[in-house]
Design a protein around this motif. Sequence first.
Motif, PDB file in Angstrom:
ATOM      1  N   ALA A  40       0.840  -1.196   0.000  1.00 53.13           N
ATOM      2  CA  ALA A  40       0.000   0.000   0.000  1.00 53.13           C
ATOM      3  C   ALA A  40       0.877   1.250   0.000  1.00 53.13           C
ATOM      4  O   ALA A  40       0.529   2.264  -0.599  1.00 53.13           O
ATOM      5  CB  ALA A  40      -0.923  -0.003   1.219  1.00 53.13           C
ATOM      6  N   ARG A  41       2.018   1.176   0.638  1.00 50.70           N
ATOM      7  CA  ARG A  41       2.942   2.319   0.677  1.00 50.70           C
ATOM      8  C   ARG A  41       3.400   2.687  -0.728  1.00 50.70           C
ATOM      9  O   ARG A  41       3.365   3.860  -1.114  1.00 50.70           O
ATOM     10  CB  ARG A  41       4.146   1.985   1.557  1.00 50.70           C
ATOM     11  CG  ARG A  41       5.166   3.092   1.627  1.00 50.70           C
ATOM     12  CD  ARG A  41       6.368   2.676   2.522  1.00 50.70           C
ATOM     13  NE  ARG A  41       7.355   3.706   2.548  1.00 50.70           N
ATOM     14  CZ  ARG A  41       8.359   3.806   1.656  1.00 50.70           C
ATOM     15  NH1 ARG A  41       8.482   2.910   0.692  1.00 50.70           N
ATOM     16  NH2 ARG A  41       9.236   4.777   1.735  1.00 50.70           N
ATOM     17  N   CYS A  42       3.821   1.700  -1.522  1.00 49.28           N
ATOM     18  CA  CYS A  42       4.266   1.979  -2.894  1.00 49.28           C
ATOM     19  C   CYS A  42       3.108   2.491  -3.748  1.00 49.28           C
ATOM     20  O   CYS A  42       3.298   3.359  -4.600  1.00 49.28           O
ATOM     21  CB  CYS A  42       4.894   0.739  -3.521  1.00 49.28           C
ATOM     22  SG  CYS A  42       6.568   0.416  -2.911  1.00 49.28           S
ATOM     23  N   ARG A  43       1.913   2.000  -3.504  1.00 47.60           N
ATOM     24  CA  ARG A  43       0.739   2.477  -4.234  1.00 47.60           C
ATOM     25  C   ARG A  43       0.495   3.955  -3.927  1.00 47.60           C
ATOM     26  O   ARG A  43       0.210   4.750  -4.819  1.00 47.60           O
ATOM     27  CB  ARG A  43      -0.480   1.637  -3.864  1.00 47.60           C
ATOM     28  CG  ARG A  43      -1.703   1.980  -4.679  1.00 47.60           C
ATOM     29  CD  ARG A  43      -2.834   1.041  -4.427  1.00 47.60           C
ATOM     30  NE  ARG A  43      -3.140   0.967  -3.000  1.00 47.60           N
ATOM     31  CZ  ARG A  43      -3.891   0.048  -2.444  1.00 47.60           C
ATOM     32  NH1 ARG A  43      -4.415  -0.910  -3.180  1.00 47.60           N
ATOM     33  NH2 ARG A  43      -4.132   0.056  -1.162  1.00 47.60           N
ATOM     34  N   GLN A  44       0.633   4.358  -2.657  1.00 43.72           N
ATOM     35  CA  GLN A  44       0.442   5.755  -2.264  1.00 43.72           C
ATOM     36  C   GLN A  44       1.540   6.653  -2.837  1.00 43.72           C
ATOM     37  O   GLN A  44       1.281   7.779  -3.244  1.00 43.72           O
ATOM     38  CB  GLN A  44       0.401   5.878  -0.746  1.00 43.72           C
ATOM     39  CG  GLN A  44      -0.861   5.326  -0.123  1.00 43.72           C
ATOM     40  CD  GLN A  44      -2.071   6.123  -0.547  1.00 43.72           C
ATOM     41  OE1 GLN A  44      -2.812   5.720  -1.419  1.00 43.72           O
ATOM     42  NE2 GLN A  44      -2.269   7.256   0.073  1.00 43.72           N
ATOM     43  N   ILE A  45       2.773   6.161  -2.863  1.00 44.42           N
ATOM     44  CA  ILE A  45       3.878   6.929  -3.440  1.00 44.42           C
ATOM     45  C   ILE A  45       3.598   7.205  -4.910  1.00 44.42           C
ATOM     46  O   ILE A  45       3.772   8.326  -5.396  1.00 44.42           O
ATOM     47  CB  ILE A  45       5.219   6.177  -3.263  1.00 44.42           C
ATOM     48  CG1 ILE A  45       5.638   6.186  -1.792  1.00 44.42           C
ATOM     49  CG2 ILE A  45       6.308   6.787  -4.143  1.00 44.42           C
ATOM     50  CD1 ILE A  45       6.810   5.285  -1.481  1.00 44.42           C
ATOM     51  N   ASP A  46       3.137   6.201  -5.639  1.00 43.35           N
ATOM     52  CA  ASP A  46       2.832   6.367  -7.053  1.00 43.35           C
ATOM     53  C   ASP A  46       1.697   7.369  -7.257  1.00 43.35           C
ATOM     54  O   ASP A  46       1.776   8.228  -8.128  1.00 43.35           O
ATOM     55  CB  ASP A  46       2.474   5.018  -7.674  1.00 43.35           C
ATOM     56  CG  ASP A  46       2.279   5.113  -9.166  1.00 43.35           C
ATOM     57  OD1 ASP A  46       3.273   5.297  -9.887  1.00 43.35           O
ATOM     58  OD2 ASP A  46       1.113   5.006  -9.616  1.00 43.35           O
ATOM     59  N   LEU A  47       0.654   7.287  -6.444  1.00 42.51           N
ATOM     60  CA  LEU A  47      -0.456   8.235  -6.534  1.00 42.51           C
ATOM     61  C   LEU A  47       0.041   9.659  -6.284  1.00 42.51           C
ATOM     62  O   LEU A  47      -0.324  10.598  -7.002  1.00 42.51           O
ATOM     63  CB  LEU A  47      -1.556   7.880  -5.527  1.00 42.51           C
ATOM     64  CG  LEU A  47      -2.737   8.838  -5.472  1.00 42.51           C
ATOM     65  CD1 LEU A  47      -3.455   8.902  -6.814  1.00 42.51           C
ATOM     66  CD2 LEU A  47      -3.692   8.423  -4.370  1.00 42.51           C
TER      67      LEU A  47
END
Length: 61
Positions: free
Chosen positions: A32-39
């Motif tokens: 979820a952390r990498c998903r938030q960074i991408d967003l």
Amino acid sequence: MADSAPPRPPRPCPVCRKPVERESPHRPFCSARCRQIDLGRWLAGDYAIPGEPADPEEEPG
């Protein structure tokens, strides 16, 4: 006859490059952390395609 091709290796996370398993709930990201960074990168405009500046007078409307 069964296809005996070897299984594909997991694809890397586009943010941190760790392998991402097919069953990951965050796929194509590893977490979820990498998903938030991408967003955050999308919202900040980091993924903009370079080009000539748009002329506001040429836009329709």
